[in-house]
Design a protein around this motif. Structure first.
Motif, PDB file in Angstrom:
ATOM      1  N   ASN A   1       0.817  -1.220   0.000  1.00  0.00           N
ATOM      2  CA  ASN A   1       0.000   0.000   0.000  1.00  0.00           C
ATOM      3  C   ASN A   1       0.844   1.259   0.000  1.00  0.00           C
ATOM      4  O   ASN A   1       0.325   2.357   0.153  1.00  0.00           O
ATOM      5  CB  ASN A   1      -0.973   0.011   1.186  1.00  0.00           C
ATOM      6  N   ASN A   2       2.183   1.112  -0.165  1.00  0.00           N
ATOM      7  CA  ASN A   2       3.028   2.297  -0.252  1.00  0.00           C
ATOM      8  C   ASN A   2       4.347   1.944  -0.916  1.00  0.00           C
ATOM      9  O   ASN A   2       4.774   0.789  -0.905  1.00  0.00           O
ATOM     10  CB  ASN A   2       3.276   2.894   1.137  1.00  0.00           C
ATOM     11  N   MET A   3       4.946   2.961  -1.503  1.00  0.00           N
ATOM     12  CA  MET A   3       6.309   2.857  -2.027  1.00  0.00           C
ATOM     13  C   MET A   3       7.032   4.134  -1.623  1.00  0.00           C
ATOM     14  O   MET A   3       6.511   5.234  -1.838  1.00  0.00           O
ATOM     15  CB  MET A   3       6.311   2.716  -3.554  1.00  0.00           C
ATOM     16  N   GLY A   4       8.198   4.003  -1.034  1.00  0.00           N
ATOM     17  CA  GLY A   4       8.921   5.179  -0.574  1.00  0.00           C
ATOM     18  C   GLY A   4      10.360   5.188  -1.038  1.00  0.00           C
ATOM     19  O   GLY A   4      10.974   4.141  -1.269  1.00  0.00           O
TER      20      GLY A   4
ATOM     21  N   ASP B   1      10.342  10.864  -0.485  1.00  0.00           N
ATOM     22  CA  ASP B   1       9.190  10.792  -1.383  1.00  0.00           C
ATOM     23  C   ASP B   1       8.430   9.495  -1.115  1.00  0.00           C
ATOM     24  O   ASP B   1       9.047   8.448  -0.887  1.00  0.00           O
ATOM     25  CB  ASP B   1       9.629  10.826  -2.851  1.00  0.00           C
ATOM     26  N   ILE B   2       7.116   9.566  -1.173  1.00  0.00           N
ATOM     27  CA  ILE B   2       6.307   8.379  -0.920  1.00  0.00           C
ATOM     28  C   ILE B   2       5.050   8.404  -1.772  1.00  0.00           C
ATOM     29  O   ILE B   2       4.482   9.464  -2.047  1.00  0.00           O
ATOM     30  CB  ILE B   2       5.931   8.278   0.580  1.00  0.00           C
ATOM     31  N   SER B   3       4.658   7.211  -2.237  1.00  0.00           N
ATOM     32  CA  SER B   3       3.371   7.022  -2.897  1.00  0.00           C
ATOM     33  C   SER B   3       2.569   6.058  -2.038  1.00  0.00           C
ATOM     34  O   SER B   3       3.100   5.040  -1.592  1.00  0.00           O
ATOM     35  CB  SER B   3       3.540   6.431  -4.296  1.00  0.00           C
ATOM     36  N   ILE B   4       1.295   6.371  -1.785  1.00  0.00           N
ATOM     37  CA  ILE B   4       0.454   5.471  -1.003  1.00  0.00           C
ATOM     38  C   ILE B   4      -0.758   5.071  -1.829  1.00  0.00           C
ATOM     39  O   ILE B   4      -1.216   5.818  -2.693  1.00  0.00           O
ATOM     40  CB  ILE B   4       0.025   6.115   0.338  1.00  0.00           C
ATOM     41  N   PHE B   5      -1.267   3.863  -1.561  1.00  0.00           N
ATOM     42  CA  PHE B   5      -2.326   3.274  -2.373  1.00  0.00           C
ATOM     43  C   PHE B   5      -3.467   2.802  -1.483  1.00  0.00           C
ATOM     44  O   PHE B   5      -3.244   2.323  -0.370  1.00  0.00           O
ATOM     45  CB  PHE B   5      -1.787   2.072  -3.159  1.00  0.00           C
TER      46      PHE B   5
ATOM     47  N   LEU C   1      -3.406  13.531  -6.274  1.00  0.00           N
ATOM     48  CA  LEU C   1      -4.327  12.415  -6.109  1.00  0.00           C
ATOM     49  C   LEU C   1      -4.675  11.864  -7.481  1.00  0.00           C
ATOM     50  O   LEU C   1      -5.031  12.612  -8.386  1.00  0.00           O
ATOM     51  CB  LEU C   1      -5.609  12.877  -5.395  1.00  0.00           C
ATOM     52  N   LEU C   2      -4.566  10.562  -7.625  1.00  0.00           N
ATOM     53  CA  LEU C   2      -4.869   9.902  -8.893  1.00  0.00           C
ATOM     54  C   LEU C   2      -5.851   8.764  -8.627  1.00  0.00           C
ATOM     55  O   LEU C   2      -5.606   7.909  -7.776  1.00  0.00           O
ATOM     56  CB  LEU C   2      -3.598   9.351  -9.526  1.00  0.00           C
ATOM     57  N   VAL C   3      -6.970   8.765  -9.352  1.00  0.00           N
ATOM     58  CA  VAL C   3      -7.986   7.714  -9.225  1.00  0.00           C
ATOM     59  C   VAL C   3      -7.899   6.802 -10.441  1.00  0.00           C
ATOM     60  O   VAL C   3      -7.990   7.262 -11.583  1.00  0.00           O
ATOM     61  CB  VAL C   3      -9.403   8.306  -9.103  1.00  0.00           C
ATOM     62  N   ILE C   4      -7.708   5.512 -10.186  1.00  0.00           N
ATOM     63  CA  ILE C   4      -7.600   4.522 -11.260  1.00  0.00           C
ATOM     64  C   ILE C   4      -8.794   3.590 -11.175  1.00  0.00           C
ATOM     65  O   ILE C   4      -9.114   3.074 -10.110  1.00  0.00           O
ATOM     66  CB  ILE C   4      -6.290   3.717 -11.146  1.00  0.00           C
TER      67      ILE C   4
END
Length: 254
Positions: free
Chosen positions: A17-20, A24-28, A60-63
């Motif tokens: 649920n995340n990549m860091g 910098d971090i992306s969460i899902f 914010l990105l909605v897929i």
């Protein structure tokens, strides 16, 4: 920040649920509610450690697999530190960790930036007052350096690599004060065949791919599992029995 209507699993079935990376971090998350909970956790962590988040650089990105529903549905209002996050379209390019790409994996924007910087580096040494060797070193650092940064992680087609190769040979001709009509073989051939063995994109790509694979294999984590799965697929595709054979195959790409 990415909301996906599908379970967050990569193509090999590993859930996350995340990549860091560094700061910098992306969460899902599967739902807006789930994303807001994760944002609240990030906010609590920031309050605890004293770090700050730049909301202007947070997107914010909605897929959603259903394109019609994705386009018709309004983006959820999510906040952090009482500020609402900007929502971006799936086809909008944004910058992350030095790369430009869209939410659907289109990295053409990065390729355009790389190409523009290579052209700028090529033109920088046009009519230069330096020695040919120093001008070549300058281009290799500025022009090929930007290509090297993205080489292992961006998929380049053969035609795109040939385009970059042509720009490079033009730059090397500039370094030696040679006209564009000069045969490029002088810079492509190895030194054993009276060439200059100049730095070209395929050699850089090969080198960076091997370094990237080596880095991913250092630790027993998801990166190693994903890399091993990718290597096995590549071995099957190129009919190789081992990674050593694959490296020998890559040597012929140069």
């Amino acid at each position: 920040m990415i909301i996906s209507r599908n379970n967050q699993r990569d193509e090999n079935g590993y859930q996350f649920n995340n990549m860091g990376f560094i700061d910098d971090i992306s969460i899902f998350a599967d739902t807006p509610e789930g994303m807001q909970k994760l944002l609240n956790v990030v906010q609590e962590f920031m309050a605890w450690c004293g770090m700050q988040i730049n909301v202007k650089k947070t997107y914010l990105l909605v897929i959603h697999n259903d394109k019609k529903r994705r386009e018709q549905g309004p983006a959820p209002l999510l906040t952090i530190n009482e500020e609402t996050l900007q929502a971006m379209n799936l086809d909008d390019a944004c910058r992350y960790l030095g790369y430009w790409g869209t939410g659907n994996g289109d990295m053409r924007a990065t390729k355009q930036v790389v190409r523009q910087k290579i052209i700028a580096a090529r033109d920088l040494i046009k009519c230069h007052p330096l020695t040919p060797e120093l001008a070549t070193e300058l281009f290799t650092s500025k022009g090929m350096g930007v290509f090297r940064f993205s080489a292992a992680l961006i998929e380049w087609s053969e035609s795109e690599l040939n385009d970059v190769k042509q720009l490079c040979t033009q730059a090397y001709k500039n370094a030696w004060h040679l006209p564009r009509s000069t045969a490029s073989a002088r810079f492509i051939f190895p030194k054993t065949h009276a060439g200059k063995e100049s730095t070209l994109p395929m050699a850089v790509l090969t080198h960076e791919l091997l370094l990237h694979a080596e880095r991913c294999m250092r630790r027993e984590d998801v990166s190693k599992k994903i890399m091993l799965a990718g290597i096995n697929r590549t071995l099957d595709k190129w009919l190789c029995d081992s990674f050593v054979q694959l490296i020998e195959e890559m040597e012929m790409w140069k």
